[in-house]
Motif scaffolding. Sequence first.
Motif, mmCIF file in Angstrom:
data_model
loop_
_atom_site.group_PDB
_atom_site.id
_atom_site.type_symbol
_atom_site.label_atom_id
_atom_site.label_comp_id
_atom_site.label_asym_id
_atom_site.label_seq_id
_atom_site.Cartn_x
_atom_site.Cartn_y
_atom_site.Cartn_z
ATOM 1 N N ASP A 196 24.586 45.623 53.166
ATOM 2 C CA ASP A 196 25.072 44.614 52.996
ATOM 3 C C ASP A 196 26.283 44.455 54.091
ATOM 4 O O ASP A 196 27.046 45.429 54.106
ATOM 5 N N VAL A 197 26.459 43.311 54.687
ATOM 6 C CA VAL A 197 27.534 42.888 55.442
ATOM 7 C C VAL A 197 28.212 41.689 54.978
ATOM 8 O O VAL A 197 27.492 40.762 55.003
ATOM 9 N N ARG A 198 29.543 41.978 54.999
ATOM 10 C CA ARG A 198 30.449 40.814 54.445
ATOM 11 C C ARG A 198 31.389 40.571 55.369
ATOM 12 O O ARG A 198 31.627 41.358 56.538
ATOM 13 N N ASP A 199 32.278 39.787 54.920
ATOM 14 C CA ASP A 199 33.647 39.682 55.791
ATOM 15 C C ASP A 199 34.736 39.362 54.829
ATOM 16 O O ASP A 199 34.472 38.965 53.567
ATOM 17 N N GLY A 200 35.706 39.478 54.990
ATOM 18 C CA GLY A 200 37.104 39.079 54.241
ATOM 19 C C GLY A 200 37.583 37.696 54.647
ATOM 20 O O GLY A 200 36.959 36.820 55.234
ATOM 21 N N ASN A 239 52.427 41.763 52.520
ATOM 22 C CA ASN A 239 51.794 42.051 51.343
ATOM 23 C C ASN A 239 51.456 40.705 50.582
ATOM 24 O O ASN A 239 51.943 39.952 51.036
ATOM 25 N N ILE A 240 50.587 40.558 49.922
ATOM 26 C CA ILE A 240 50.031 39.280 49.114
ATOM 27 C C ILE A 240 50.058 39.404 47.409
ATOM 28 O O ILE A 240 50.086 40.643 47.169
ATOM 29 N N SER A 241 50.081 38.361 46.883
ATOM 30 C CA SER A 241 50.156 38.258 45.367
ATOM 31 C C SER A 241 48.692 39.081 44.858
ATOM 32 O O SER A 241 47.848 38.989 45.505
ATOM 33 N N LEU A 242 49.021 39.377 43.509
ATOM 34 C CA LEU A 242 47.914 40.095 42.861
ATOM 35 C C LEU A 242 46.769 38.756 42.580
ATOM 36 O O LEU A 242 45.521 39.114 42.908
ATOM 37 N N GLU A 243 47.125 37.541 42.539
ATOM 38 C CA GLU A 243 46.042 36.423 42.479
ATOM 39 C C GLU A 243 45.048 36.456 43.910
ATOM 40 O O GLU A 243 44.042 36.131 43.854
ATOM 41 N N ASP A 244 45.843 36.320 44.833
ATOM 42 C CA ASP A 244 45.114 36.237 46.274
ATOM 43 C C ASP A 244 44.385 37.596 46.644
ATOM 44 O O ASP A 244 43.304 37.492 46.932
ATOM 45 N N PHE A 245 44.926 38.598 46.206
ATOM 46 C CA PHE A 245 44.160 39.894 46.452
ATOM 47 C C PHE A 245 42.838 40.015 45.694
ATOM 48 O O PHE A 245 42.033 40.491 45.818
ATOM 49 N N ILE A 246 42.811 39.370 44.211
ATOM 50 C CA ILE A 246 41.607 39.424 43.445
ATOM 51 C C ILE A 246 40.680 38.405 43.990
ATOM 52 O O ILE A 246 39.373 38.622 43.832
ATOM 53 N N ILE A 267 40.214 37.530 47.294
ATOM 54 C CA ILE A 267 39.598 37.957 48.227
ATOM 55 C C ILE A 267 38.631 38.988 47.942
ATOM 56 O O ILE A 267 37.734 39.126 48.528
ATOM 57 N N ASN A 268 38.995 39.970 47.003
ATOM 58 C CA ASN A 268 38.523 41.215 46.711
ATOM 59 C C ASN A 268 37.113 40.728 45.783
ATOM 60 O O ASN A 268 36.386 41.690 45.708
ATOM 61 N N ASN A 286 43.373 50.022 47.728
ATOM 62 C CA ASN A 286 44.067 48.900 47.317
ATOM 63 C C ASN A 286 44.730 47.902 48.196
ATOM 64 O O ASN A 286 45.843 47.585 48.594
ATOM 65 N N PHE A 287 43.682 47.519 49.097
ATOM 66 C CA PHE A 287 44.094 46.422 50.095
ATOM 67 C C PHE A 287 43.181 45.182 50.033
ATOM 68 O O PHE A 287 41.858 45.616 49.905
ATOM 69 N N ALA A 288 43.284 44.215 50.523
ATOM 70 C CA ALA A 288 42.534 43.272 50.970
ATOM 71 C C ALA A 288 42.176 42.875 52.627
ATOM 72 O O ALA A 288 43.209 43.657 53.442
#
Length: 413
Positions: free
Chosen positions: A228-232, A264-271, A273-274, A304-306
């Motif tokens: 599987d090949v994805r992107d951020g 750093n980014i917020s928990l909402e943005d982190f979720i 993206i992930n 624990n990073f996006a």
Amino acid sequence: MQSNYKRLGDYIKEVNIRNRDLNNYPLLGVSIKKVLMPSIANIIGTDMSTYKLIKKNQFAYGPVTSRNGDKISIALAEKYENALLSQAYTVFEVVDKNELHPEYLMMWFKRAEFDRYARFMSHGSAREIFSWAEMCDTLLPIPSPEKQLEIVSEYKIIQNRIQLNNQLINKLEETAQAIYKQWFVDFEFPDENGLPYKSNGGEMVYDKNESSLLPKEWKIKSISNIIDVRDGTHDSPVPVKIGFPLVTSTHLKSYSISINETYNISLEDFININKRSRVEKHDILFSMIGTVGLTSYVLYDEVNFAIKNVALFRTSKLKGIGEYVLFFLKSEYMKLYLSSNPKGSTQNYVTLNFLREMPIVLPHTHILNNFEKVAAKIIKKIHLRFKENDVLSRIENLILAKMTKIEMEEVAY
């Protein structure tokens, strides 16, 4: 403490010697990493007599600071006896090296506090400049020559160890790439008798679709048919003071991530993206923009990073494939494949589809498993060297940070 600080202008002087004799010295530039490096400027037809000369143990800095982010471009000439610089740089030297050691002064320039000071003291409307007058008005502690050399010696021990580790890392990388080429390019992987396959009569079959010879039952497929090949994300989430790191292309290292350099980014943005690009241990990250092709093998137990502008190869989901895909992405073939990419007129980039469609040889599973055993040992050794360098880099920063405290201790007596 400030009363024991000295004005730098009392110890340095500007040097403005032009290349009137048209010497064929190397042309250098000053990077934000605070080193002199070969210039990539096109100088065909340029009047080189106007360029500045710099000699060993002299300094150069770029007064314009507004284009460098938080860094000021300044470096000490250590490797070159003579070199050329653009007229845009200011060249200067220490007047008396018995009073102020150039390497000690360069250590002061490497401090993050100096960068902040230089940016704060920069002025200008269209572009901000840290002028020569401001440089001369800089205050710093100047201990005895003996103490300066002691501090420099302590610092260089750490630097030399980091350099040695980097040399070992390069050798290990070269070894892994040589094994990869031997097995999957030259097809000289060990056969059932432990002998090189192709040169010992291993059966080769012509692949009509790819117009090439391959070991029997090997295939060539698009990489997305294997993993599987994805992107951020390609967006720019709003930075926050406390949150999760957002790793971009510039933060990728071969076996680690420059987490401390991210924002750093917020928990909402982190979720968010992930949801589609969660990174896990043994995944591979690949730079899609800027310096395309930077490759990082994730060896963290907890990730624990996006990611932003980074391709994600999900090798963590398939045992035995990660090491093979890693060195495929680092191979000469990959460099050639990237050079065929038509995208990017002003800035290089690759699309996700371009990466998904790239062809890759699919060997037998037992060959992949054997390569994994060999490559994993090399990767472990490389990773340990990187981890040691991370610790050494922190010690480096501590030495730089305590330069002011050493002077305070001397005053206290």
